[in-house]
Design an enzyme around this catalytic site. Sequence first.
Site, PDB file in Angstrom:
ATOM      1  N   SER A  15      28.371  47.420  46.257  1.00  0.00           N
ATOM      2  CA  SER A  15      28.560  46.342  44.560  1.00  0.00           C
ATOM      3  C   SER A  15      28.563  46.791  43.917  1.00  0.00           C
ATOM      4  CB  SER A  15      28.554  44.998  44.752  1.00  0.00           C
ATOM      5  OG  SER A  15      28.387  44.203  43.015  1.00  0.00           O
ATOM      6  N   SER A  17      28.255  45.820  40.411  1.00  0.00           N
ATOM      7  CA  SER A  17      28.156  45.153  39.735  1.00  0.00           C
ATOM      8  C   SER A  17      26.424  45.108  38.891  1.00  0.00           C
ATOM      9  CB  SER A  17      27.909  43.351  39.960  1.00  0.00           C
ATOM     10  OG  SER A  17      29.406  43.154  40.475  1.00  0.00           O
ATOM     11  N   LYS A  65      34.225  33.075  46.788  1.00  0.00           N
ATOM     12  CA  LYS A  65      34.345  32.720  45.759  1.00  0.00           C
ATOM     13  C   LYS A  65      34.637  30.558  45.635  1.00  0.00           C
ATOM     14  CE  LYS A  65      35.977  36.639  43.741  1.00  0.00           C
ATOM     15  NZ  LYS A  65      37.405  37.707  43.087  1.00  0.00           N
ATOM     16  N   ASN A  86      34.221  33.228  40.530  1.00  0.00           N
ATOM     17  CA  ASN A  86      33.309  34.633  40.446  1.00  0.00           C
ATOM     18  C   ASN A  86      32.176  34.470  39.278  1.00  0.00           C
ATOM     19  OD1 ASN A  86      34.473  35.304  38.022  1.00  0.00           O
ATOM     20  ND2 ASN A  86      35.488  37.393  38.272  1.00  0.00           N
ATOM     21  N   ALA A 134      44.557  38.975  44.123  1.00  0.00           N
ATOM     22  CA  ALA A 134      44.671  39.616  42.741  1.00  0.00           C
ATOM     23  C   ALA A 134      45.820  39.126  41.941  1.00  0.00           C
ATOM     24  CB  ALA A 134      44.568  41.086  43.385  1.00  0.00           C
ATOM     25  N   ARG A 157      56.269  40.813  50.436  1.00  0.00           N
ATOM     26  CA  ARG A 157      57.107  40.889  51.703  1.00  0.00           C
ATOM     27  C   ARG A 157      57.314  39.692  52.125  1.00  0.00           C
ATOM     28  NH1 ARG A 157      52.774  43.855  55.406  1.00  0.00           N
ATOM     29  NH2 ARG A 157      51.229  43.136  55.121  1.00  0.00           N
ATOM     30  N   LYS A 161      56.149  32.733  49.374  1.00  0.00           N
ATOM     31  CA  LYS A 161      54.281  33.222  49.226  1.00  0.00           C
ATOM     32  C   LYS A 161      54.444  33.343  47.117  1.00  0.00           C
ATOM     33  CE  LYS A 161      50.190  35.855  49.942  1.00  0.00           C
ATOM     34  NZ  LYS A 161      49.708  36.866  51.076  1.00  0.00           N
ATOM     35  N   GLY A 252      41.933  51.043  39.168  1.00  0.00           N
ATOM     36  CA  GLY A 252      41.648  49.548  37.926  1.00  0.00           C
ATOM     37  C   GLY A 252      40.342  49.540  38.052  1.00  0.00           C
TER      38      GLY A 252
END
Length: 288
Positions: A15, A17, A65, A86, A134, A157, A161, A252
Amino acid sequence: MTFKLAVFGNPIEHSLSPLIHQHFASQYGQDITYERILVEHTFAQKADEFFSSGGFGCNITVPCKLNALDYATELTPRAKIAQAVNTLKFTGFVNQKPQFLGDNTDGAGFFQDLKRLNCPLKGSNILILGAGGATRGILPNLMDYRTKVKSITVANRTTAKIRKIFENLQEQVDTGAFLELKASNYESLEPDMHFDVIINATSLSMNNELPKIPPELYSHAQFVYDLYYTKDGSTIFTNKARSLNVEHCYDGLGMLVGQAAQSYELWTGVLPDTENTINYIRSVLQQQ
Ligand code: NDP
């Protein structure tokens, strides 16, 4: 005051962070400790240990989460929309029981990064590829009527959803009367369609694979963003877009630092400027 902070998850050893938050703190002259905590069994037990030893706030990553959502005693509106937490912050005691505010900063961090990069949002047609966690996180800010986006097409796909995500978010986000929301599969994306902004929120870049979209779509776009990040800021997706003359192509990392900045603000009241920290983290990645 020293803010005792941490990030919980599994795996957690890679991580970024702690580095990001220490960099924020050094920029603003604040004093923090920030550790990585591996959750092997129950999140609640690890969180209890942390907060009872003076912990003030924490980040929570995969796969905890939803556990953090249950742990929070109060939720911010954006955590309610995301139905995932989060960030937790200790807010005091009620009837001798500790209280924790749960937040979700992923969407706001993404949005902060789009603004930093001057992404053209007003009046724009946006294409989002992928409909996983995301995408769910980044949609609320883009759908909000104040962002003034013209249309959002999500391609995946399975379109069922996407429809489920839209239905759920439309109940909670004020989209205004004019936003067009479209669910598409990849086969229905035609070369003559025009999207100003294309966001890759699939996990394909991780495996060095490209989404199956007509190359013409890149050529029409002004701005391309891949949620995946790399050492040098280019992914297979941004490379493809750049080769087709898209001028503004980004990975990102800014979103990662952006969500951290939003958490940092919740804990300390200071919203860090992310530019310096993005550059610093990129340089650290390049040395690894
Ligand atoms: P999920 O696993 O929840 O979703 C993955 C998405 O990718 C799904 O829509 C899935 O489609 C799609 N996908 C996977 N394989 C294929 C394929 N072969 N062809 C087409 N579509 C495919 O992941 P997340 O949403 O959590 O993460 C997505 C990406 O965003 C990852 O690269 C992750 O690293 C990045 N990310 C970056 C963050 C940051 O801070 N920068 C924060 C969060 C995520 P289907 O529904 O059809 O299975």
